[in-house]
Design an enzyme around this catalytic site. Structure first.
Site, mmCIF file in Angstrom:
data_model
loop_
_atom_site.group_PDB
_atom_site.id
_atom_site.type_symbol
_atom_site.label_atom_id
_atom_site.label_comp_id
_atom_site.label_asym_id
_atom_site.label_seq_id
_atom_site.Cartn_x
_atom_site.Cartn_y
_atom_site.Cartn_z
ATOM 1 N N HIS A 134 0.626 -1.194 -0.168
ATOM 2 C CA HIS A 134 -0.132 0.140 0.118
ATOM 3 C C HIS A 134 1.005 1.104 -0.300
ATOM 4 O O HIS A 134 0.135 2.413 -0.298
ATOM 5 C CB HIS A 134 -0.866 0.121 1.268
ATOM 6 C CG HIS A 134 -1.682 -1.281 1.383
ATOM 7 N ND1 HIS A 134 -2.619 -1.593 0.258
ATOM 8 C CD2 HIS A 134 -2.150 -1.879 2.458
ATOM 9 C CE1 HIS A 134 -2.980 -2.651 0.573
ATOM 10 N NE2 HIS A 134 -2.820 -2.967 1.736
ATOM 11 N N ASP A 264 -4.289 -13.358 4.860
ATOM 12 C CA ASP A 264 -5.552 -11.978 5.024
ATOM 13 C C ASP A 264 -7.076 -12.743 4.343
ATOM 14 O O ASP A 264 -7.835 -12.344 4.971
ATOM 15 C CB ASP A 264 -5.409 -10.101 5.404
ATOM 16 C CG ASP A 264 -4.396 -9.789 4.334
ATOM 17 O OD1 ASP A 264 -4.069 -10.315 3.315
ATOM 18 O OD2 ASP A 264 -4.430 -8.817 4.448
HETATM 19 C C1 X5A Z 1 -0.850 -5.222 4.681
HETATM 20 C C2 X5A Z 1 -2.544 -4.872 4.482
HETATM 21 C C3 X5A Z 1 -4.079 -3.611 5.303
HETATM 22 C C4 X5A Z 1 -4.550 -2.357 5.617
HETATM 23 C C5 X5A Z 1 -5.682 -2.659 6.372
HETATM 24 C C6 X5A Z 1 -6.812 -1.125 6.685
HETATM 25 N N1 X5A Z 1 -2.524 -3.459 5.246
HETATM 26 N N2 X5A Z 1 -8.145 -1.749 7.797
HETATM 27 O O1 X5A Z 1 -3.119 -6.363 5.208
HETATM 28 ZN ZN ZN Z 2 -3.825 -7.041 3.794
#
Ligand code: X5A
Ligand code: ZN
Length: 694
Positions: A134, A264
């Protein structure tokens, strides 16, 4: 040449000082390494020394401010000021160690990739934090500071002159930053599977939707598969791999594959609310290992359920090391909304990828053509220029949904059962070899020396009998676990195959097995022998069966356990790959065989490399228990090469790619593929999203 791993124990220092329960926490790092240690994976890897990224490396994809802002916080002890600065960004915390550790994460990723490109390691994994995908050109975001994967990819382009890099992003969040960085660049194919929920899922960007396919020279080289429902699982992800990612990746033919590997989307992760099981990550990994001569770098991103994160990451590493891929069971049809996502992606990309062309006649009324909409409407600020200019979507800041403790406990128990059920026998990859000792091929091919020679009692009566005994011993040693897989060279193999398949089922209690006839002129004796037997799935690639057996030819038979692709023996690799990815592989996955038997012969125009790749992809199934029979091989270059590629695939070595698989499919094979899909999807609902084929 083996697998590399890079990590640095200092990476536990980065934590949120004002919320110790923050999702992106040090235990993520320690739990992965602990599980890898438990499975004794770490001592099998080459340890790639972690190092800080240089300024020049960061500046390849980031602005100087991205360095200076964070640098000013290094060692900073004023917690309030850190909290203040962090709050300017979308989901972020800064710790006094963050600057150093972000440099370490990025530098170690570059180091891993450069070790792969230098041939010091075959493939590898970076267990690092903070994550990266990100982190935009000039804005920190979503727990990320520097875009580890993008920096490593840009390094490979600039310093090693690579021309084709595939980035697969299986983190549940869209790697919008990676997309932005290579949006115009046809040298980098960015492929992301992510939660979207029609924009309700973080980071809530229009640019994460499927119609964002690249710009200028990069058109067609950015692929988003947005999922609009939660609880997507193995069936949905495998369908995306088989129907989109793998056909496109093989057509792209990358020189390097980098994975933005978030865990995730895994079962139990409260961020993603998806249901991918840890074992499925082994399948993702293995299916990418045939590409790019095996040059695969897996780089940690997210993943917030410690149990599924640790297990998923450890199984990924284990697969990189060449251990058998665990079975995944109960595959079903992909969910309706996953089918919709797959078709939408096919639709917007069909002009850019030949492998998607057989869907030209799809009934696409349901898919609105987003390409007709004015581009700016769908492309609000691709570049985020600074902390004071945030896209309006940031207003809908969400928090990670709190998991109901009852649900959490259930998921935990489910995970425990899955982890306990994954077979973890670590035996070396032994490939059995059965052939007449006088067989000239044995002396012609050096690689056969690395196989395990199967012995048999010398027969008093005939050589044929001796060979059949030898083949049985080969299958038997695979079923016993003495060999993981095997190769047999024999004359007219049908009778032998029938006997041995019967043996595996009747005498050895194999519950289900798959027989894939890839001989260019299959007789149908084998299919006939097993036509009533639901324990054997018989598939064949080519037609040319004798006329009187026409009732067994795929198109007219209605039996679930016979699948004939009906290709012409002179068709090219494009057709073979298409049939394999779109039909045979999904069916094989859904069937879930305990043993796979393949038969091939020296004629036919399929390239040796294509054959090797298919064998490799099938090693994901049946715990790698695969036997390949070469019928009447000739001592010609192409025949030897096919055996060579096959042994390489079974030994887990890098296999070459076929030269050109870029051409469009012939009309007749498009027709066969469509017809088979239509005939088979009532039985195999993994094919179900193809329902709309006219
Ligand atoms: C690297 C990553 C996620 C951010 C999520 C915010 N970032 N809700 O999994
Ligand atoms: Zn993520």
């Amino acid at each position: 040449m083996t697998t590399g791993i890079t990590y640095d124990n200092r990476m536990v220092e980065h934590k949120c000082l004002w919320d110790l329960n923050y999702n992106e926490k040090p235990e993520r790092f320690t739990s992965i390494l602990q599980r890898c240690e438990e499975l004794q994976l770490l001592n099998r890897c080459i340890h790639v020394k972690p190092r800080a990224a240089t300024k020049e490396e960061l500046l390849m994809v980031h602005t100087p401010e991205m360095i200076s802002i964070l640098k000013n916080t290094a060692g900073f002890s004023d917690q309030e000021a850190l909290e203040q600065l962090s709050s300017k960004y979308d989901f972020l915390y800064i710790h006094p160690s963050t600057y150093d550790l972000s440099l370490l994460a990025a530098g170690s990723t570059v180091e891993l990739v450069s070790n792969i490109l230098d041939g010091k390691i075959k493939n590898g994994m970076a267990v690092i934090r903070p994550p990266g995908h990100h982190a935009m050109k000039s804005e920190y975001c979503g727990y990320c500071f520097y875009n580890n994967v993008a920096i490593a990819a840009q390094y490979a382009l600039d310093n090693q002159g690579l021309k084709r890099i595939l980035i697969v992003d299986w983190d549940i969040h869209h790697g919008q930053a990676t997309q932005q960085m290579f949006y115009d660049d046809p040298r980098v194919l960015y492929f992301s599977i992510h939660g979207y929920q029609n924009g309700a899922f973080w980071p809530h960007l229009r640019e994460s939707d499927y119609h964002n396919i690249g710009r200028g020279a990069g058109l067609g080289y950015n692929i988003n598969v947005p999922m609009n429902e939660i609880k997507m699982g193995n069936s949905d992800y495998m369908a995306i791999f088989h129907q989109l990612l793998l056909p496109i990746a093989y057509e792209f033919n990358p020189e390097l594959v980098i994975v933005s590997a978030g865990y995730d989307a895994a079962l139990g992760c409260p961020e993603g609310e998806m249901e991918v099981t840890p074992a499925c990550y082994s399948h993702f990994t293995n299916s990418l290992m045939g590409l790019a001569n095996g040059r695969l770098a897996v780089v940690l991103e997210g993943g917030y359920c410690l149990k599924s994160l640790a297990e998923g990451a450890a199984l990924t590493l284990r697969t990189l090391l060449g251990d058998p891929v665990p079975l995944i069971q109960n595959l079903d049809a992909p969910k309706k909304s996953a089918q919709q996502a797959i078709m939408s992606v096919m639709y917007v990309l069909r002009r850019y990828w030949n492998c998607l062309q057989h869907l030209e006649e799809f009934n696409v009324q349901e898919i609105k053509d987003p390409m007709n909409l004015p581009e700016d409407k769908f492309w609000p600020r691709i570049e985020f220029v600074g902390s004071d200019e945030k896209p309006e979507t940031y207003a809908t800041r969400d928090i990670c949904p709190a998991q109901d403790p009852k649900v959490a406990a259930e998921l935990d128990a489910q995970l425990d059962a899955l982890i306990a059920g994954t077979c973890l026998d670590v035996q070396p990859n032994r490939v059995g070899f059965a052939a007449n000792p006088a067989e000239p091929i044995v002396t012609q091919l050096e690689i056969i020396q690395r196989c395990h020679m199967i012995q048999t009692e010398p027969s008093q009566t005939s050589l044929a009998e001796e060979m059949s005994g030898m083949f049985r011993n080969l299958i038997s040693s695979i079923l016993d676990g003495a060999c993981r897989s095997g190769i047999a060279i024999m004359e007219n193999s049908s009778e032998n195959l029938i006997q041995t398949l019967k043996y595996a089922i009747d005498s050895r209690g194999t519950k289900n097995m798959m027989f894939i006839d890839m001989r260019s002129h299959p007789d149908c004796k084998i299919q006939r022998s097993f036509q009533e037997d639901v324990r054997i799935l018989c598939a064949s690639l080519y037609s040319a069966l004798p006329l009187d057996d026409v009732e067994f030819v795929g198109l007219t038979d209605s039996k679930r356990y016979i699948v004939n692709m009906d290709l012409q023996p002179n068709c090219g690799d494009a057709e073979i790959f298409s049939s394999f990815f779109r039909v045979l592989l999904p069916i094989a996955y859904q069937f879930g065989p305990q043993l796979i038997v393949i038969a091939t012969d020296p004629s036919g125009t399929m390239s040796a490399e294509c054959f090797g790749q298919i064998v490799h992809l099938l090693t994901s199934l049946a715990g790698g228990r695969l036997s390949v029979t070469f019928e009447n091989p000739l001592v010609t270059n192409s025949s030897l090469r096919r055996i060579q590629c096959c042994v390489q695939a079974l030994l887990g070595e890098p296999i070459d790619m076929p030269g050109e698989i870029h051409h469009r499919l012939s009309a007749t094979s498009v027709c066969s593929i469509r017809t088979v899909i239509k005939a088979r999807n009532p039985y195999w609902n993994a094919l179900q999203f193809n329902m709309q084929v006219p």
